[in-house]
Design a protein around this motif. Structure first.
Motif, PDB file in Angstrom:
ATOM      1  N   MET A   3       0.438  -1.029   0.104  1.00  0.00           N
ATOM      2  CA  MET A   3       0.122  -0.191  -0.172  1.00  0.00           C
ATOM      3  C   MET A   3       0.702   1.289  -0.023  1.00  0.00           C
ATOM      4  N   ASN A   4       2.169   0.715   0.000  1.00  0.00           N
ATOM      5  CA  ASN A   4       2.790   2.182  -0.146  1.00  0.00           C
ATOM      6  C   ASN A   4       3.254   2.471  -1.613  1.00  0.00           C
ATOM      7  N   SER A   5       3.104   1.743  -2.709  1.00  0.00           N
ATOM      8  CA  SER A   5       2.869   2.347  -4.156  1.00  0.00           C
ATOM      9  C   SER A   5       2.055   3.335  -5.114  1.00  0.00           C
ATOM     10  N   GLU A   6       2.411   4.032  -6.275  1.00  0.00           N
ATOM     11  CA  GLU A   6       1.405   4.848  -6.738  1.00  0.00           C
ATOM     12  C   GLU A   6       0.774   3.994  -7.093  1.00  0.00           C
ATOM     13  N   PHE A   7       1.122   2.816  -7.633  1.00  0.00           N
ATOM     14  CA  PHE A   7       0.509   2.251  -8.461  1.00  0.00           C
ATOM     15  C   PHE A   7      -0.824   1.539  -7.667  1.00  0.00           C
ATOM     16  N   ASP A   8      -0.711   0.856  -6.274  1.00  0.00           N
ATOM     17  CA  ASP A   8      -1.707   0.449  -4.949  1.00  0.00           C
ATOM     18  C   ASP A   8      -2.705   1.488  -5.059  1.00  0.00           C
ATOM     19  N   TYR A   9      -1.754   3.190  -4.760  1.00  0.00           N
ATOM     20  CA  TYR A   9      -3.036   3.545  -4.083  1.00  0.00           C
ATOM     21  C   TYR A   9      -3.769   4.092  -5.384  1.00  0.00           C
ATOM     22  N   LEU A  10      -3.701   4.569  -6.243  1.00  0.00           N
ATOM     23  CA  LEU A  10      -4.521   4.348  -7.438  1.00  0.00           C
ATOM     24  C   LEU A  10      -5.271   2.859  -7.833  1.00  0.00           C
ATOM     25  N   ASN A  11      -4.777   2.427  -7.418  1.00  0.00           N
ATOM     26  CA  ASN A  11      -6.077   0.904  -7.658  1.00  0.00           C
ATOM     27  C   ASN A  11      -6.595   0.860  -6.929  1.00  0.00           C
ATOM     28  N   ASN A  12      -6.309   1.662  -5.576  1.00  0.00           N
ATOM     29  CA  ASN A  12      -7.356   1.658  -4.585  1.00  0.00           C
ATOM     30  C   ASN A  12      -8.404   3.275  -4.516  1.00  0.00           C
ATOM     31  N   TYR A  13      -7.836   3.641  -4.928  1.00  0.00           N
ATOM     32  CA  TYR A  13      -9.144   4.627  -5.103  1.00  0.00           C
ATOM     33  C   TYR A  13      -9.770   4.630  -5.862  1.00  0.00           C
ATOM     34  N   ASN A  14     -11.488   5.084  -4.515  1.00  0.00           N
ATOM     35  CA  ASN A  14     -12.024   4.884  -5.639  1.00  0.00           C
ATOM     36  C   ASN A  14     -13.172   6.110  -5.414  1.00  0.00           C
ATOM     37  N   LEU A  15     -13.470   6.804  -6.784  1.00  0.00           N
ATOM     38  CA  LEU A  15     -14.023   7.878  -6.821  1.00  0.00           C
ATOM     39  C   LEU A  15     -15.430   7.994  -6.485  1.00  0.00           C
ATOM     40  N   ASN A  16     -16.011   7.143  -6.783  1.00  0.00           N
ATOM     41  CA  ASN A  16     -17.485   6.586  -6.432  1.00  0.00           C
ATOM     42  C   ASN A  16     -17.764   7.027  -5.003  1.00  0.00           C
ATOM     43  N   ASP A  17     -16.352   6.886  -3.853  1.00  0.00           N
ATOM     44  CA  ASP A  17     -16.990   7.543  -2.627  1.00  0.00           C
ATOM     45  C   ASP A  17     -17.373   9.090  -2.893  1.00  0.00           C
ATOM     46  N   TYR A  18     -17.198   9.566  -3.967  1.00  0.00           N
ATOM     47  CA  TYR A  18     -18.170  11.360  -3.855  1.00  0.00           C
ATOM     48  C   TYR A  18     -19.336  10.936  -5.138  1.00  0.00           C
ATOM     49  N   GLU A  19     -20.257  11.622  -4.152  1.00  0.00           N
ATOM     50  CA  GLU A  19     -21.102  12.442  -5.339  1.00  0.00           C
ATOM     51  C   GLU A  19     -20.797  13.331  -6.417  1.00  0.00           C
ATOM     52  N   ARG A  20     -21.945  12.459  -7.768  1.00  0.00           N
ATOM     53  CA  ARG A  20     -20.991  13.432  -9.266  1.00  0.00           C
ATOM     54  C   ARG A  20     -21.939  14.024  -9.482  1.00  0.00           C
ATOM     55  N   PRO A  21     -22.615  14.996 -10.413  1.00  0.00           N
ATOM     56  CA  PRO A  21     -22.790  15.453 -11.089  1.00  0.00           C
ATOM     57  C   PRO A  21     -22.985  14.388 -12.190  1.00  0.00           C
ATOM     58  N   SER A  22     -24.820  14.755 -13.247  1.00  0.00           N
ATOM     59  CA  SER A  22     -23.914  14.801 -14.537  1.00  0.00           C
ATOM     60  C   SER A  22     -23.952  15.704 -15.743  1.00  0.00           C
ATOM     61  N   VAL A  23     -22.677  15.756 -16.150  1.00  0.00           N
ATOM     62  CA  VAL A  23     -22.543  16.867 -17.175  1.00  0.00           C
ATOM     63  C   VAL A  23     -23.105  16.507 -18.926  1.00  0.00           C
ATOM     64  N   THR A  24     -23.721  18.036 -19.043  1.00  0.00           N
ATOM     65  CA  THR A  24     -23.361  17.634 -20.150  1.00  0.00           C
ATOM     66  C   THR A  24     -23.452  18.847 -21.382  1.00  0.00           C
ATOM     67  N   ALA A  25     -23.465  19.801 -22.827  1.00  0.00           N
ATOM     68  CA  ALA A  25     -22.584  20.437 -23.370  1.00  0.00           C
ATOM     69  C   ALA A  25     -24.227  20.928 -24.235  1.00  0.00           C
ATOM     70  N   ASP A  26     -24.629  22.122 -23.608  1.00  0.00           N
ATOM     71  CA  ASP A  26     -25.127  22.855 -24.505  1.00  0.00           C
ATOM     72  C   ASP A  26     -25.350  23.791 -25.515  1.00  0.00           C
TER      73      ASP A  26
END
Lengths: 270, 270
Positions: free
Chosen positions: B1-24
């Motif tokens: 759990m000390n390498s960048e690889f491990d860190y990114l593999n365990n990084y979970n963006l789903n922990d945060y709420e996300r908006p839907s994004v549109t282009a108008d």
DNA sequence: CAAATAGTGTCTCTAAGACAATATCAC
DNA sequence: GTGATATTGTCTTAGAGACACTATTTG
């Protein structure tokens, strides 16, 4: 299942994949070096705020302040909140310089960023940034086109010197874009964000916009001229500057004093 | 759990709420009315594309073309894709006019939008839009400040007339914002998006930017002048227009013919 | 007085706006 | 020729840039 109420109740945004959205802010200020002589005016430097990253990716490298958009806030409120967290100062001004959404710009996943320029005036002293122990530091900015048609972005803080190389991308219209040839140890695509922010601010400073935000409410015309010259990296004749700015400022009846030379009248923005 | 690889593999963006994004996208073009006399030049109208919504919310009302940002594309690619889907034309130009992220702007949930201006030239005939049976139509645009300090946005297509009322919001700097007083049956906050898009385009058209995109590759100087006048809703003297534009165009050796009056030289953008 | 900045006056040149005059085609 | 637009010339005025000059304070 025929009413608007029913339709919206059954509408599920989770059917679609969504990106994470961040605001990244290029916070500028102007810092003065100590003058050699008691009479001389101090030399000004344009500086921007960088944060040393404590985590992967780009661990221990320098990045723009910023953070994730939270539910219930606008992207502008998000930007202001992030600036306040880093500097404990609420800036009075904020300008969007566009979206950065290139896939792969963030190794953590699908993260798109709305970039902003903000200005902190010399009177708004910030405790949190600048303390040498802190992970938030002001970097002096230099941004120049070299003889090979490349833009050199140099950010300097004491003995730390970050030097990125960028190429301008011609787009049909809209904001100028920059492509990173060498990120110079600036995290993510932040070198390109900084380049665009600088370009946008310099464009505005031509018409005397944004330059007031670097100064306290009352200022001398020479101070204002120095801001414009520092921001745009040019030099103008004071007689002409005064003529052109005259319609945008109003006099006060106060003067500077004790400067070792003729006092200057203080002005306010009109 | 000390390498960048491990860190990114365990990084979970789903922990945060996300908006839907549109282009108008506010797609502009210029349409010509039939002249009364065979000798007269046609009258030009600035028009923009609206889509009739087939679903809740705002069912059967008119909205800007646009859609959700998909993984693997930039927000600009998303905007171009949506325009092509509606008009079967790929425009050559695209300009961002900022983010709209006010909570509650979309009844379906947390949806933020990046607004764009795009221009389709009179030579790029679009099949899909304009057919009277279609749900995509060109609306003639009028946008004026009335005596009460309110901006009136009027969009007209045959007997359909949408009339929104907006108020300008002074912001410290950056893009001008508009607050909707009456949306005039224009869906979502699209009246405010259109107002900002028009303001941004008119600002550019002052310096002869964007006006070329309304015309085919070769054009007469009078046609170009008409575009600027139509877009900005002003009128200028042709002698002065020609002098100012001269540095931005180059002559061809072709001329118009059969117009019932002196032929005009065709020019190209330089 | 010397050093340094504050502030004014004015010359030149360019560019913008107004307007007059001429040119050229289709009918 | 008439009607319509195309194109050029020039007068006046506003503004930008350059530069010279005067004013005022502190040590």
């Amino acid at each position: 299942m025929n009413s608007e109420f029913d339709y919206l109740n059954n509408y599920n945004l989770n059917d679609y994949e969504r990106p994470s959205v961040t605001a990244d802010i290029v916070v500028f200020t102007i810092r003065s070096e100590e003058p050699e002589s008691f009479r001389k005016e101090p030399k000004n430097n344009l500086s921007l705020l960088l944060i040393k990253r404590g985590q992967y990716p780009y661990k221990d490298q320098w990045a723009l302040p910023g953070g994730f958009l939270a539910p219930g806030e606008t992207i502008e409120q998000c930007a202001l909140r992030e600036i306040e967290e880093e500097t404990s100062v609420i800036p009075t001004s904020l300008m969007s310089v566009g979206m950065f959404s290139e896939p792969g710009r963030d190794p953590r996943g699908w993260i798109i960023s709305n970039a902003f320029v903000s200005i902190i005036s010399s009177s708004q002293k910030t405790q949190r940034a600048g303390d040498d122990a802190a992970d938030a530091q002001w970097f002096d900015v230099s941004f120049e086109l070299n003889e090979n048609g490349m833009y050199m972005l140099t950010l300097q803080h004491n003995d730390i010197c970050l030097r990125a190389v960028l190429r301008e991308e011609k787009s049909r219209f809209g904001m100028t874009s920059f492509i990173i040839e060498d990120n110079g140890f600036i995290a993510f695509d932040h070198a390109a964000i900084i380049a665009r922010a600088l370009t946008a601010m310099r464009n505005r400073a031509k018409d005397f916009e944004m330059i007031f935000d670097f100064l306290p409410e009352k200022f001398t015309l020479t101070e204002l001229q120095n801001v414009q010259e520092t921001v745009m990296n040019i030099s103008v004749l004071s007689a002409n500057f005064r003529r052109k700015i005259s319609g945008l400022v109003k006099e006060t009846d106060e003067y500077t004093e004790g400067a070792g030379h003729r006092p200057a009248k203080l002005y306010q923005r009109k």
